[in-house]
Write a protein that holds these residues in place. Structure first.
Motif, PDB file in Angstrom:
ATOM      1  N   VAL A 253       0.849  -1.196   0.000  1.00 17.14           N
ATOM      2  CA  VAL A 253       0.000   0.000   0.000  1.00 17.14           C
ATOM      3  C   VAL A 253       0.881   1.242   0.000  1.00 17.14           C
ATOM      4  O   VAL A 253       0.684   2.178  -0.794  1.00 17.14           O
ATOM      5  N   CYS A 254       1.867   1.259   0.882  1.00 16.48           N
ATOM      6  CA  CYS A 254       2.777   2.401   0.997  1.00 16.48           C
ATOM      7  C   CYS A 254       3.510   2.643  -0.328  1.00 16.48           C
ATOM      8  O   CYS A 254       3.624   3.785  -0.792  1.00 16.48           O
ATOM      9  N   ALA A 255       3.985   1.576  -0.957  1.00 21.14           N
ATOM     10  CA  ALA A 255       4.721   1.708  -2.223  1.00 21.14           C
ATOM     11  C   ALA A 255       3.826   2.227  -3.339  1.00 21.14           C
ATOM     12  O   ALA A 255       4.226   3.101  -4.114  1.00 21.14           O
ATOM     13  N   PHE A 256       2.605   1.694  -3.444  1.00 21.46           N
ATOM     14  CA  PHE A 256       1.677   2.168  -4.477  1.00 21.46           C
ATOM     15  C   PHE A 256       1.290   3.634  -4.232  1.00 21.46           C
ATOM     16  O   PHE A 256       1.166   4.413  -5.175  1.00 21.46           O
ATOM     17  N   ALA A 257       1.055   4.011  -2.984  1.00 21.11           N
ATOM     18  CA  ALA A 257       0.673   5.396  -2.673  1.00 21.11           C
ATOM     19  C   ALA A 257       1.820   6.357  -2.973  1.00 21.11           C
ATOM     20  O   ALA A 257       1.597   7.465  -3.468  1.00 21.11           O
ATOM     21  N   THR A 258       3.047   5.946  -2.696  1.00 16.20           N
ATOM     22  CA  THR A 258       4.221   6.776  -2.984  1.00 16.20           C
ATOM     23  C   THR A 258       4.418   6.918  -4.486  1.00 16.20           C
ATOM     24  O   THR A 258       4.727   7.992  -4.986  1.00 16.20           O
ATOM     25  N   ASP A 259       4.245   5.845  -5.224  1.00 14.43           N
ATOM     26  CA  ASP A 259       4.222   5.862  -6.692  1.00 14.43           C
ATOM     27  C   ASP A 259       5.339   6.700  -7.316  1.00 14.43           C
ATOM     28  O   ASP A 259       5.087   7.654  -8.045  1.00 14.43           O
TER      29      ASP A 259
ATOM     30  N   PRO B 187      -4.707   4.492  -5.082  1.00 15.81           N
ATOM     31  CA  PRO B 187      -4.276   5.532  -6.016  1.00 15.81           C
ATOM     32  C   PRO B 187      -3.033   6.249  -5.490  1.00 15.81           C
ATOM     33  O   PRO B 187      -2.770   6.246  -4.281  1.00 15.81           O
ATOM     34  N   SER B 188      -2.282   6.861  -6.387  1.00 12.83           N
ATOM     35  CA  SER B 188      -1.146   7.685  -5.962  1.00 12.83           C
ATOM     36  C   SER B 188      -1.620   8.713  -4.966  1.00 12.83           C
ATOM     37  O   SER B 188      -2.651   9.343  -5.168  1.00 12.83           O
ATOM     38  N   GLY B 189      -0.855   8.894  -3.910  1.00 13.62           N
ATOM     39  CA  GLY B 189      -1.242   9.872  -2.903  1.00 13.62           C
ATOM     40  C   GLY B 189      -0.863  11.290  -3.306  1.00 13.62           C
ATOM     41  O   GLY B 189       0.021  11.498  -4.133  1.00 13.62           O
ATOM     42  N   LEU B 190      -1.529  12.246  -2.711  1.00 12.80           N
ATOM     43  CA  LEU B 190      -1.232  13.652  -2.984  1.00 12.80           C
ATOM     44  C   LEU B 190      -0.057  14.167  -2.176  1.00 12.80           C
ATOM     45  O   LEU B 190       0.560  15.157  -2.547  1.00 12.80           O
TER      46      LEU B 190
ATOM     47  N   ASN C 269       9.532  16.848   1.815  1.00 11.75           N
ATOM     48  CA  ASN C 269       9.711  18.223   2.269  1.00 11.75           C
ATOM     49  C   ASN C 269       9.426  19.259   1.182  1.00 11.75           C
ATOM     50  O   ASN C 269       9.499  20.444   1.431  1.00 11.75           O
ATOM     51  N   SER C 270       9.113  18.804  -0.004  1.00 11.92           N
ATOM     52  CA  SER C 270       8.778  19.730  -1.086  1.00 11.92           C
ATOM     53  C   SER C 270       7.285  19.630  -1.369  1.00 11.92           C
ATOM     54  O   SER C 270       6.555  18.907  -0.703  1.00 11.92           O
ATOM     55  N   ASP C 271       6.846  20.325  -2.373  1.00 10.08           N
ATOM     56  CA  ASP C 271       5.444  20.230  -2.788  1.00 10.08           C
ATOM     57  C   ASP C 271       5.305  19.277  -3.955  1.00 10.08           C
ATOM     58  O   ASP C 271       4.374  19.358  -4.735  1.00 10.08           O
ATOM     59  N   TYR C 272       6.224  18.328  -4.094  1.00  9.58           N
ATOM     60  CA  TYR C 272       6.251  17.400  -5.224  1.00  9.58           C
ATOM     61  C   TYR C 272       4.924  16.694  -5.426  1.00  9.58           C
ATOM     62  O   TYR C 272       4.373  16.702  -6.505  1.00  9.58           O
ATOM     63  N   GLY C 273       4.444  16.063  -4.373  1.00  8.59           N
ATOM     64  CA  GLY C 273       3.229  15.268  -4.511  1.00  8.59           C
ATOM     65  C   GLY C 273       2.025  16.076  -4.945  1.00  8.59           C
ATOM     66  O   GLY C 273       1.215  15.619  -5.720  1.00  8.59           O
ATOM     67  N   ARG C 274       1.939  17.287  -4.461  1.00 11.95           N
ATOM     68  CA  ARG C 274       0.772  18.095  -4.771  1.00 11.95           C
ATOM     69  C   ARG C 274       0.880  18.780  -6.126  1.00 11.95           C
ATOM     70  O   ARG C 274      -0.072  18.871  -6.863  1.00 11.95           O
ATOM     71  N   TYR C 275       2.080  19.270  -6.477  1.00  5.92           N
ATOM     72  CA  TYR C 275       2.191  20.097  -7.671  1.00  5.92           C
ATOM     73  C   TYR C 275       2.942  19.453  -8.827  1.00  5.92           C
ATOM     74  O   TYR C 275       2.813  19.896  -9.949  1.00  5.92           O
TER      75      TYR C 275
END
Length: 197
Positions: free
Chosen positions: A36-42, A112-115, A159-165
């Motif tokens: 789950v953690c690996a898929f969410a990190t994607d 799904p990929s997490g935000l 620590n960045s906004d990678y996941g969101r942006y």
């Protein structure tokens, strides 16, 4: 929760790449939550993945008829997953759907990929005390993220906004999906057209 894809397409690895599907014959919360953690990190931006519990595999292919789970076990798993989800950091909630395949109940966990990538999860979700670890996908396997470079990359992403942006979530296997950003873009276009009148 309805799945965004036909269960037979998942079992036969159609419409979804095989490295995004994992078959588990039995419920093993620690190993399943590592996945789950690996898929969410994607890290590869493939759109997350699916875990089918109650399905054995042979040479990477779902064994039919499926092994299945009993309905009481599925109810217990769904209750336990609430607590296990709380052991993912930052907060992430899995999506689970009991399905009937070959006349037997199975559980499909859609991740799904997490935000807010990347995600860590306790090494053991069933233990009272455990250590958080990062997990990633390497081809069709889930592995612990080890090594200074990979661990540093994961921490920098957090620590960045990678996941969101900067993350690109590929939901092409979900025909009815419209992203929040696309919806807002359409709303802006609609509002501008109204302003012209």
């Amino acid at each position: 929760m309805a799945l965004p894809i036909n269960i037979e397409d998942l079992l036969n690895k159609r419409k979804v790449e095989s490295n995004r599907i994992e078959f588990k014959a039995e419920w093993n919360p620690d190993k399943i939550y590592h996945t789950v953690c690996a898929f969410a990190t994607d890290l590869e931006n493939t759109g997350g993945g699916y875990i089918l519990v109650g399905v054995e595999e042979e040479n990477g292919v779902a064994k039919r008829p499926v092994k299945g789970l009993n309905e009481k076990e599925i109810d217990d798993i769904l209750k336990d997953m609430v607590g296990y989800d709380a052991k993912i950091e930052p907060a992430y909630m899995t999506k689970a759907s009991p399905e009937i395949v070959d006349g037997k109940p199975i559980l499909v966990i859609w991740v799904p990929s997490g935000l807010n990538r990347p995600y860590s999860v306790m090494e053991s979700v069933v233990a009272k005390k455990s250590t958080p670890k990062f997990y990633v996908r390497s081809k069709s396997s889930t592995i612990e993220a080890k090594g200074n470079d990979l661990e540093d990359d994961l921490r920098n992403i957090r620590n960045s906004d990678y996941g969101r942006y900067h993350g690109h979530n590929d939901y092409s296997d979900y025909d009815g999906y419209q992203s929040h950003d696309n919806f807002l873009d359409e709303q802006d276009d609609h509002d501008m057209m109204e302003d012209d009148f």
